[in-house]
Design an enzyme around this catalytic site. Structure first.
Site, PDB file in Angstrom:
ATOM      1  N   PHE A 113       0.859  -1.176   0.000  1.00  0.00           N
ATOM      2  CA  PHE A 113       0.000   0.000   0.000  1.00  0.00           C
ATOM      3  C   PHE A 113       0.899   1.232   0.000  1.00  0.00           C
ATOM      4  CE2 PHE A 113      -4.709   0.201   1.290  1.00  0.00           C
ATOM      5  CZ  PHE A 113      -5.062  -0.774   0.367  1.00  0.00           C
ATOM      6  N   GLN A 233      -7.911  14.304   4.531  1.00  0.00           N
ATOM      7  CA  GLN A 233      -7.343  13.484   3.458  1.00  0.00           C
ATOM      8  C   GLN A 233      -8.292  13.429   2.265  1.00  0.00           C
ATOM      9  OE1 GLN A 233      -6.548   8.908   3.531  1.00  0.00           O
ATOM     10  NE2 GLN A 233      -4.602   9.977   3.837  1.00  0.00           N
ATOM     11  N   HIS A 235      -8.747  11.358  -1.001  1.00  0.00           N
ATOM     12  CA  HIS A 235      -8.314  10.103  -1.626  1.00  0.00           C
ATOM     13  C   HIS A 235      -8.142  10.334  -3.113  1.00  0.00           C
ATOM     14  CE1 HIS A 235      -8.071   5.897  -2.738  1.00  0.00           C
ATOM     15  NE2 HIS A 235      -8.055   5.567  -1.458  1.00  0.00           N
ATOM     16  N   LEU A 245     -15.585   5.448  -3.647  1.00  0.00           N
ATOM     17  CA  LEU A 245     -14.175   5.116  -3.517  1.00  0.00           C
ATOM     18  C   LEU A 245     -13.760   3.976  -4.441  1.00  0.00           C
ATOM     19  CD1 LEU A 245     -11.501   5.400  -1.839  1.00  0.00           C
ATOM     20  CD2 LEU A 245     -12.435   3.625  -0.343  1.00  0.00           C
ATOM     21  N   GLU A 248      -7.422   1.754  -2.813  1.00  0.00           N
ATOM     22  CA  GLU A 248      -5.989   1.818  -3.031  1.00  0.00           C
ATOM     23  C   GLU A 248      -5.426   0.443  -3.373  1.00  0.00           C
ATOM     24  OE1 GLU A 248      -2.115   3.420  -0.511  1.00  0.00           O
ATOM     25  OE2 GLU A 248      -4.040   4.455  -0.402  1.00  0.00           O
ATOM     26  N   ARG A 281      -1.132   9.197  -0.073  1.00  0.00           N
ATOM     27  CA  ARG A 281      -2.348   9.698  -0.712  1.00  0.00           C
ATOM     28  C   ARG A 281      -2.310  11.202  -0.982  1.00  0.00           C
ATOM     29  NH1 ARG A 281      -6.823   6.081   2.669  1.00  0.00           N
ATOM     30  NH2 ARG A 281      -6.458   4.170   1.480  1.00  0.00           N
ATOM     31  N   HIS A 346     -12.026  12.148   1.874  1.00  0.00           N
ATOM     32  CA  HIS A 346     -12.076  10.740   2.272  1.00  0.00           C
ATOM     33  C   HIS A 346     -11.994  10.524   3.774  1.00  0.00           C
ATOM     34  CE1 HIS A 346     -11.560   6.444   2.014  1.00  0.00           C
ATOM     35  NE2 HIS A 346     -10.355   6.489   2.555  1.00  0.00           N
ATOM     36  N   ARG A 381      -2.763  10.380   6.698  1.00  0.00           N
ATOM     37  CA  ARG A 381      -2.924   8.967   7.064  1.00  0.00           C
ATOM     38  C   ARG A 381      -2.467   8.066   5.928  1.00  0.00           C
ATOM     39  NH1 ARG A 381      -6.546   4.940   6.067  1.00  0.00           N
ATOM     40  NH2 ARG A 381      -8.174   6.251   5.143  1.00  0.00           N
TER      41      ARG A 381
END
Length: 609
Positions: A113, A233, A235, A245, A248, A281, A346, A381
């Site tokens: 990730f 955040q 995304h 969404l 990821e 991100r 997000h 994050r």
């Protein structure tokens, strides 16, 4: 009045885990939620759960990646606690029956990730959050934990002392959506807020319509400070038409981003030239919008995410629901064509100030999950860190509220932790319907018992709701839309001083309008118009807190980009932005970031991927 030892408000991942932990400590615990638990927004989490499980990985590496991802604004004790406890929580989930994706040898699969130095993201296809909710809800049912679903908590019962740190919380007031009844939930040991995010402060968000920042606003008005609210955040891969969404996990499996010229662009950005699409991100979101703003986007709005080269078998095995989302909302077959994506709101890195055990400065009031800020995410994050946060700190909050044996936190909370005053030239009007603050005191100012305090809170909430129902006033949708549009236009990925001040001006106008809000539907049962009207007050409070923090922080750090300040300013800004309600006129101040953890100390470095 319903009486329990521990009341958990919200029944998503953090709420379920907190309830289980409190029950294991022997507490009589109840969950109170405006949604049925398995409809909570945790179910929309697709990607996975980070934990250092492989022998060649370690919690120290996970902690370092998390601190680096936070752009050195996370608190080291919280980050260390999180990284050390996450593996145990994942193993516990597996023992409870979580259907993790597995390798051929039967071990739990882990994939890369963004921002991780090792593939440590466990997952269950692309429906990890969905399976997480069902696994933990089974445990709640198995233990016989009381669940009051479709009860919307709209007020806390908190003593009315001048200093928030002298206040005590004895329960909450809820509206039974099914019957229209307003009643109280008495908590002899503690109330845990686990109400999730506040994405509805924006009009393009991955968040569910129910994510209106209820817990943040309730605690804020009761006297618990908000921390680091400017860090939102965005995304990088959401569907343009809806904000839905795209996990990821697509990029973790090898998905590629292309601009309108069919060029792979992520490696062209110096801060991402090693990891490309798997940079963090905030980095990817800024790169995408730069492509669009400089004329290399598609339809001047989005870029393409391509996973066709992964092959049908791998896509079906690991990302099948992504195909359904792209087809249902954009009419795109991900096996044959790239998917349109753009950044969308997000996640809220900031929230209610809490320590490692979920405790606020108000005795008896706790918070966990996205509504809380233990400050492990700092200014950004990492993907895959939200779900283990729910588990680790939900568990700790439940255990501590029920009197479990946990060490006291190293992290100071509350206005007493204030280090210096802030100054933001954006006066605001006190804002609510019927009152300007939520704490209650018995009639005549007499010393009240906890039950009397809760009864008084019930009475006040009944009066407030009746006022809204009887008034033929402004429709909540008009007010909410005004706030959402200005936040998306002015407090998005790229921020400028004039835009933020414009947003605050619009939010003040919306707050004034809200004083005259009315409810068109006068019924008492399943009155969604009433629920949305109450929620809009919380949307306003959250939006204002985000914008005030964004205006105050004069630097570029993590997810917070300022046009006027194009560098991270460690000498001035390694500190947390704090905001207290102050009877509706927010007071801004700061407290230091803690970079010395339980076992290691972190030295700020340049962040690149």
């Amino acid at each position: 009045m319903y009486k329990h030892d521990v009341i958990v408000v919200g029944a998503g991942g953090a709420g379920l885990r907190a309830a289980i932990a409190a029950h294991e400590e022997g507490a009589d615990v109840a969950l109170v939620s405006k949604l049925h638990p398995v409809r909570s927004h945790t179910g929309a989490a697709e990607g996975g759960i980070n934990a250092a499980l492989h022998p060649e990985d370690s919690w120290e590496l996970h902690a370092y990646d998390t601190m680096k991802g936070s752009d050195y604004l996370g608190d080291a004790p919280a980050i260390d606690t999180f990284a050390k406890q996450a593996p145990d929580e994942v193993i516990q989930l597996e023992h409870w029956g979580m259907p993790f994706s597995r390798e051929e040898d039967g071990t739990v699969s882990q994939r890369p990730f963004g921002g991780l130095s090792h593939p440590r993201t466990t997952y269950a296809g692309a429906e990890t959050g969905h399976h997480l909710l069902h696994t933990m809800y089974e445990q709640v049912v198995k233990r016989g934990i009381e669940v009051y679903d479709e009860w919307y908590v709209s007020r806390l019962a908190v003593t009315d002392h001048d200093r928030p740190e002298d206040r005590e919380c004895y329960g909450a007031v809820g509206y039974d959506i099914k019957t229209g009844e307003i009643d109280g939930f008495y908590a002899s040991d503690g109330v845990i807020l686990a109400t999730g995010g506040n994405g509805q402060a924006f009009d393009h968000t991955t968040n569910a319509i129910a994510n209106t920042g209820d817990g943040q606003a309730l605690a804020y008005r009761a006297g618990a400070p908000m921390e680091d609210m400017e860090f939102v955040q965005f995304h990088p891969t959401t569907l343009p038409s809806t904000g839905v969404l795209i996990s990821e996990g697509v990029r973790g499996e090898g998905g590629i981003l292309y601009n309108g010229d069919e060029e792979r662009f992520m490696f062209e950005y110096g801060y991402a030239n090693n990891e490309g699409e798997l940079a963090s991100r905030d980095v990817v979101s800024r790169a995408e919008l730069t492509e669009v703003n400089e004329g290399r986007g598609i339809d001047d709005e989005y870029v393409h995410l391509d996973m066709r080269h992964l092959g049908e078998e791998r896509i079906i095995d690991r990302l099948e629901n992504i195909l359904h989302l792209a087809e249902d909302f954009e009419g795109t077959d991900g096996l044959d064509d790239p998917m349109p994506v753009k950044p969308g709101q997000h996640y809220q890195m900031g929230g209610i100030e809490v320590d490692e055990n979920g405790k606020t400065c108000i005795d008896g009031l706790y918070a966990a999950g996205e509504c809380a800020c233990v400050s492990m995410h700092g200014s950004n994050r990492l993907g895959g860190n939200a779900l283990p946060e729910l588990l680790v700190f939900g568990s700790r909050a439940g255990q501590h509220a029920a009197g479990g044996d946990l060490e006291e936190s190293d992290i100071p909370t509350g206005p007493s932790a204030q280090s210096e005053d802030g100054d933001v030239d954006t006066p605001v009007e006190p804002g609510s319907v019927g009152d300007s603050s939520d704490p209650v005191v018995a009639d005549g100012g007499a010393v009240a018992s906890p039950e009397e305090l809760l009864e008084e809170a019930i009475r006040k909430e009944q009066e407030r709701v009746e006022t809204m129902l009887e008034r033929d006033g402004v429709n909540h949708a008009e007010v909410r839309e005004k706030v959402q549009k200005t936040m998306t236009e002015n407090v998005n990925v790229f921020r400028e001083e004039s835009n933020i001040k414009e947003a605050l001006k619009v939010i003040r106008e919306a707050r004034e309008q809200y004083q005259h809000v009315g409810v068109a539907d006068k019924s008492r049962t399943y009155n969604t118009d009433l629920i949305h009207t109450i929620e809009t007050r919380n949307v306003i409070d959250n939006a204002e807190a985000i914008a005030l923090g964004a205006l105050a922080r004069e630097e570029f750090r993590g997810a917070h980009w300022r046009a006027e300040y194009q560098e991270r300013r460690d000498d001035e800004w390694i500190k947390h932005t704090m905001l207290s309600w102050n009877d509706g006129t927010p007071n801004l101040y700061y407290k230091p970031v803690i970079l010395e953890g339980h076992e290691q100390t972190y030295e700020p470095k340049e962040r690149s991927y």
